[in-house]
Design an enzyme around this catalytic site. Structure first.
Site: not given
Ligand code: AMP
Length: 281
Positions: A34, A36-37, A153, A186
């Site tokens: 998404h 954020g990623h 984290q 997610s």
């Molecule tokens: P995840 O797939 O949830 O493990 O997230 C992968 C990376 O994306 C991690 O470093 C999360 O902190 C980062 N992440 C997830 N959501 C966001 C967001 N809304 N804004 C910025 N980074 C994000």
């Protein structure tokens, strides 16, 4: 874009790129890519010659009863998103390749992982650190990118890099939000429309905290109780796991808010557990 499923092939890919002088920026994810990623991938792409994204729904970081089985898995959409972002390689291993049974080696941290989300998600950070350590060993990046969204984290990974002597530059990207302020996650897709409306209370409470601090309120307990009151003032009930005001590096509670203080909360809206935070500047 190379799609790599086997750790030894990923290692070979990285070794070849490094031999030819390329720097590697690495963004670990659990997929369901998404905005954020994407923001992290763009940061990596701007800093490095080659960008690697990993997609792995890490079974070790889900406590029993959590949403491992239901976590969104969208391989084709994720690969298309990575391709669109100019990613050079996606590492998308099978579970057996990452955690071959019997798997008996773990990375444990016993300070930063015991606070905030730690008590609510037993084994979570151990699972995160173990798999991220493996990913670092496999990908051998020069730099890595994590989101402020998962502030605890990020603090743990930063600490692991330094404590375990990884030669990796750590970068943190800001929280990317929906139009109404809800941090993109997610897990937002689990919310019903009523819950989705209610979920914005996390962000609203953080805005309130920032406003109070801006008006001169520095007492952590006062800010906490005002946030709690805002969240609980609604007929649609939610469960607050915690509202904590801590030092951004040590994650230890502080009595007085000052720059580099982290205000973090976790709230269950229906069955969905949401987290959010703000770093006081
Ligand atoms: P995840 O797939 O949830 O493990 O997230 C992968 C990376 O994306 C991690 O470093 C999360 O902190 C980062 N992440 C997830 N959501 C966001 C967001 N809304 N804004 C910025 N980074 C994000």
């Amino acid at each position: 874009m190379d799609i790599i499923c086997v750790p030894s092939e990923m290692r070979k890919w990285s070794a070849e790129h490094k031999r030819s002088g390329s720097t590697i920026g690495f963004v670990p994810t659990m997929g369901d890519i998404h905005e954020g990623h994407k923001s992290l991938v763009r940061m990596a792409g701007a800093d490095s010659d080659a960008t690697v994204v990993s997609i792995f729904v890490n079974p070790m970081q889900f406590a029993s009863g959590e949403d491992f089985d239901h976590y969104p898995r969208k391989r084709d959409e994720d690969l298309a998103a990575c391709e669109g972002l100019g990613v050079n390689a996606v590492f998308i291993p099978e579970s057996e390749a990452m955690c071959p049974e019997p798997f008996s080696i773990h990375v444990d941290e016993d300070r930063l992982s015991n606070v905030l989300c730690g008590p609510f998600r037993p084994g979570h950070f151990r699972g995160v650190l173990t798999v991220v350590a493996k990913l670092f060993n496999i990908v051998s990046p020069d730099s890595t990118y994590f989101g402020q969204k998962d502030a605890q984290q990020a603090a743990l990974i930063k600490h692991m890099i330094s404590a375990m002597n990884y030669a990796i530059d750590f970068h943190i990207g800001p929280i990317v939000r929906e139009h109404d302020g809800l941090a993109i996650s997610s897990r937002n897709r689990y919310l019903s429309s009523k819950e989705r409306q209610r979920a914005v209370c996390l962000y609203d409470s953080l805005i309130l905290a920032r406003e109070l601090y801006g008006r001169g309120e520095c007492a952590a307990n006062e800010i906490q109780s005002r946030m709690r009151r805002l969240i609980e003032t609604d007929t649609f009930p939610v469960d607050i796991d915690y509202i904590e005001i801590v030092d951004a590096v040590t994650l230890e509670p502080v009595g007085t808010v000052r720059p580099r203080t982290l205000i973090a909360l976790a709230v269950r809206v229906g069955k969905t557990r949401l987290i959010d935070n703000v770093l006081v500047e």
